[in-house]
Design a protein around this motif. Structure first.
Motif, PDB file in Angstrom:
ATOM      1  N   LYS A   1      33.109  45.938  41.664  1.00 23.99           N
ATOM      2  CA  LYS A   1      32.164  44.859  41.373  1.00 23.99           C
ATOM      3  C   LYS A   1      32.790  43.496  41.643  1.00 23.99           C
ATOM      4  O   LYS A   1      32.165  42.610  42.211  1.00 23.99           O
ATOM      5  N   GLU A   2      34.034  43.351  41.219  1.00 25.96           N
ATOM      6  CA  GLU A   2      34.682  42.046  41.344  1.00 25.96           C
ATOM      7  C   GLU A   2      35.522  41.990  42.602  1.00 25.96           C
ATOM      8  O   GLU A   2      36.525  41.289  42.659  1.00 25.96           O
ATOM      9  N   SER A   3      35.128  42.709  43.610  1.00 31.28           N
ATOM     10  CA  SER A   3      35.989  42.776  44.788  1.00 31.28           C
ATOM     11  C   SER A   3      36.082  41.439  45.513  1.00 31.28           C
ATOM     12  O   SER A   3      36.978  41.224  46.313  1.00 31.28           O
ATOM     13  N   ASN A   4      35.147  40.542  45.250  1.00 32.00           N
ATOM     14  CA  ASN A   4      35.210  39.245  45.918  1.00 32.00           C
ATOM     15  C   ASN A   4      36.130  38.268  45.201  1.00 32.00           C
ATOM     16  O   ASN A   4      36.456  37.215  45.728  1.00 32.00           O
ATOM     17  N   LYS A   5      36.577  38.661  43.990  1.00 30.71           N
ATOM     18  CA  LYS A   5      37.475  37.772  43.266  1.00 30.71           C
ATOM     19  C   LYS A   5      38.903  37.999  43.757  1.00 30.71           C
ATOM     20  O   LYS A   5      39.250  39.048  44.276  1.00 30.71           O
ATOM     21  N   LYS A   6      39.686  37.006  43.501  1.00 34.78           N
ATOM     22  CA  LYS A   6      41.054  37.122  43.997  1.00 34.78           C
ATOM     23  C   LYS A   6      41.882  38.018  43.078  1.00 34.78           C
ATOM     24  O   LYS A   6      41.914  37.823  41.868  1.00 34.78           O
ATOM     25  N   PRO A   7      42.538  39.014  43.648  1.00 42.02           N
ATOM     26  CA  PRO A   7      43.341  39.897  42.792  1.00 42.02           C
ATOM     27  C   PRO A   7      44.649  39.211  42.391  1.00 42.02           C
ATOM     28  O   PRO A   7      45.463  38.847  43.233  1.00 42.02           O
TER      29      PRO A   7
ATOM     30  N   GLU B   1      39.540  39.718  35.766  1.00 41.23           N
ATOM     31  CA  GLU B   1      38.354  40.106  35.003  1.00 41.23           C
ATOM     32  C   GLU B   1      38.448  41.529  34.490  1.00 41.23           C
ATOM     33  O   GLU B   1      37.838  41.894  33.492  1.00 41.23           O
ATOM     34  N   CYS B   2      39.206  42.357  35.221  1.00 44.88           N
ATOM     35  CA  CYS B   2      39.241  43.770  34.874  1.00 44.88           C
ATOM     36  C   CYS B   2      40.433  44.104  33.984  1.00 44.88           C
ATOM     37  O   CYS B   2      40.793  45.273  33.834  1.00 44.88           O
ATOM     38  N   LYS B   3      41.035  43.089  33.427  1.00 44.66           N
ATOM     39  CA  LYS B   3      42.271  43.322  32.686  1.00 44.66           C
ATOM     40  C   LYS B   3      42.052  44.255  31.501  1.00 44.66           C
ATOM     41  O   LYS B   3      42.856  45.159  31.238  1.00 44.66           O
ATOM     42  N   ALA B   4      40.981  44.018  30.778  1.00 46.80           N
ATOM     43  CA  ALA B   4      40.730  44.820  29.573  1.00 46.80           C
ATOM     44  C   ALA B   4      40.542  46.280  29.944  1.00 46.80           C
ATOM     45  O   ALA B   4      41.109  47.188  29.311  1.00 46.80           O
ATOM     46  N   LEU B   5      39.750  46.488  30.994  1.00 45.92           N
ATOM     47  CA  LEU B   5      39.505  47.872  31.408  1.00 45.92           C
ATOM     48  C   LEU B   5      40.800  48.533  31.863  1.00 45.92           C
ATOM     49  O   LEU B   5      41.018  49.732  31.663  1.00 45.92           O
ATOM     50  N   ARG B   6      41.629  47.740  32.467  1.00 46.18           N
ATOM     51  CA  ARG B   6      42.900  48.286  32.924  1.00 46.18           C
ATOM     52  C   ARG B   6      43.727  48.760  31.735  1.00 46.18           C
ATOM     53  O   ARG B   6      44.335  49.839  31.746  1.00 46.18           O
ATOM     54  N   ALA B   7      43.716  47.960  30.703  1.00 44.48           N
ATOM     55  CA  ALA B   7      44.484  48.323  29.510  1.00 44.48           C
ATOM     56  C   ALA B   7      43.976  49.637  28.933  1.00 44.48           C
ATOM     57  O   ALA B   7      44.750  50.529  28.575  1.00 44.48           O
ATOM     58  N   GLN B   8      42.663  49.766  28.906  1.00 36.78           N
ATOM     59  CA  GLN B   8      42.075  51.003  28.387  1.00 36.78           C
ATOM     60  C   GLN B   8      42.441  52.198  29.243  1.00 36.78           C
ATOM     61  O   GLN B   8      42.775  53.276  28.745  1.00 36.78           O
ATOM     62  N   PHE B   9      42.388  51.961  30.518  1.00 36.38           N
ATOM     63  CA  PHE B   9      42.705  53.011  31.482  1.00 36.38           C
ATOM     64  C   PHE B   9      44.126  53.500  31.259  1.00 36.38           C
ATOM     65  O   PHE B   9      44.396  54.698  31.147  1.00 36.38           O
TER      66      PHE B   9
END
Lengths: 101, 321
Positions: free
Chosen positions: A40-46, A59-67
């Motif tokens: 979804k956030e592929s247009n944002k800068k990694p 933006e995906c930091k939280a999900l990463r932590a859960q993962f």
């Protein structure tokens, strides 16, 4: 036979439950959530570093932590590697080999 | 006239052929021309070797006749037309030969006629049809031969499988003899596998149920761990419990696992990352073993549940012993 018995009794108490069904399913769910976020956030800068060279936006930091929480470390690396490989293949197919990567 | 004779000698062979064909075509007509009806013959029959000289004349008049488009009635016109078209006729004799034969209805009957063309076409068609039939037969033979080879495992069995001594998930020591009498499907994997082994085992479990439902055959699924250091009996028991009640889990000492992996030609390699958290790279194959614990067929990762079930049923049905 003695060797077999000795072997069997060695690790009698540990059962790694984090590879059993429930744990696996939780892992898969969080994994899918994280990767969907990436899509979804592929247009944002990694900016954040995942593992094995995968980068992801903040933006995906939280999900990463859960993962990372739900899955074993080796599995996280494995899934990241798989994701990078698929990404490379789709990029190749989309670009038709124009971009050198 | 002299030139005509020379050319007649040259053209003789041609005309001899035409004569031959013409005799085929005109059986009812007298083959040997008589000198009295020379002009008639000029239109229809070619003279024999004795008639070479008048032949030349006749040939000329043939040309002349075409030009004048006269019938065979009058000799006078024929002979009078000699001197005039003599040279031209002689010149044209070479190529008019061909053109006459091409125009279809030669008065004398050339080597190429509609009938010969028809015969050629028929022969050609016949040859093509015959060749086609032969080719079809040949292809049929190849197809049936290749089918036959597939059906006969007696043609040569792969040297896969062998005796083993492992521990099942109940802690009991088992050997390959405990698997005799029923069809077995063996899958090599490890419990710490992230996604592939669970997917494959789920597929295997579903296939076992499907096979039972479709054909009533009992299949024994077996899971053999290639990670004996981490996969203890309890671990394996907990693991296989979740997939299918009939799934048997096998583990053992690293030596035994190495032996059986070698017997089944299974590749496995620890990706030594850290000490306790590593993955094992291994070949993803399901082995179908007969009730005599002989190798029958293997199924790769690309088969889905249906193709796996169908493949197994087919192999069982084809197994004659």
């Amino acid at each position: 036979m003695a060797a077999l018995e000795a072997y069997a009794s060695r690790n009698a108490d540990e059962v790694h439950t984090d590879v059993l069904l429930k744990a696996r399913q939780a892992c898969y769910k969080s994994r899918d959530a994280f990767y969907d976020c990436l899509e979804k956030e592929s247009n944002k800068k990694p900016t954040e570093i995942a593992s094995v060279g995968l980068l992801y936006p903040a933006e995906c930091k939280a999900l990463r932590a859960q993962f990372v929480n739900h899955c074993r470390a080796s599995w996280v690396k494995h899934f990241d590697r798989l994701y990078c490989k698929n990404k490379r293949v789709t990029r190749l197919l989309d670009d038709g080999g124009e971009t050198r990567r | 006239m002299a030139t005509a004779i020379v050319r007649s000698a040259k053209n003789f062979r041609n005309l001899h052929q035409r004569f031959y064909f013409h005799t085929l075509l005109t059986k009812c007509r007298p083959p040997i021309p008589s000198p009295t009806i020379a002009d008639n013959i000029q239109h229809r029959a070619l003279p024999l070797i004795q008639q070479a000289i008048p032949f030349g004349i006749g040939f000329q008049s043939f040309v002349a006749d075409q030009r004048f488009s006269s019938t065979s009635t009058t000799t006078g016109t024929v002979q009078s037309g000699h001197s005039k078209p003599n040279s031209e006729g002689g010149d044209k004799s070479g190529d008019s030969n061909q053109s006459k034969s091409d125009t279809g209805k030669p008065i004398r009957g050339g080597p190429i006629s509609w009938l010969s063309f028809l015969l050629l076409a028929l022969t050609g068609a016949g040859i093509i049809w015959y060749y086609d039939k032969e080719k079809e037969q040949h292809i049929e033979e190849i197809n049936s031969a290749s089918q036959a080879v597939k059906q006969g495992p007696s043609v040569g069995k792969a040297a896969i499988g062998g005796p083993f001594k492992l521990i099942n998930h109940d802690g009991k020591n088992v050997t390959e003899k405990d698997f005799l009498g029923k069809w077995t499907v063996i899958y090599f994997g490890f419990t710490h596998c992230p996604d592939i082994c669970p997917d494959e085992l789920q597929k295997l479990a579903a296939a076992v149920d499907k096979i039972k439902e479709n054909s009533g055959i009992d299949i024994v699924p077996a899971f053999i761990s290639v990670d004996p250091e981490r996969d203890t009996v309890e671990q394996v028991r907990e693991y296989v419990k979740e997939f299918h009640p009939k799934l048997i889990g096998l583990t053992g000492s690293p030596d035994e696992i190495r032996n059986i992996a070698r017997a089944y030609r299974v590749y496995y390699m620890k990706t030594a990352e850290e000490d306790s958290d590593y993955l094992v790279d291994h070949s993803i194959v399901m082995y179908l073993m007969s009730p005599k614990m002989e190798f029958v067929k293997f199924f790769g990762k690309n088969n889905d549940v249906n193709s796996l079930a169908d493949g197994i049923i087919k192999e069982i049905k084809q197994y004659k012993r």
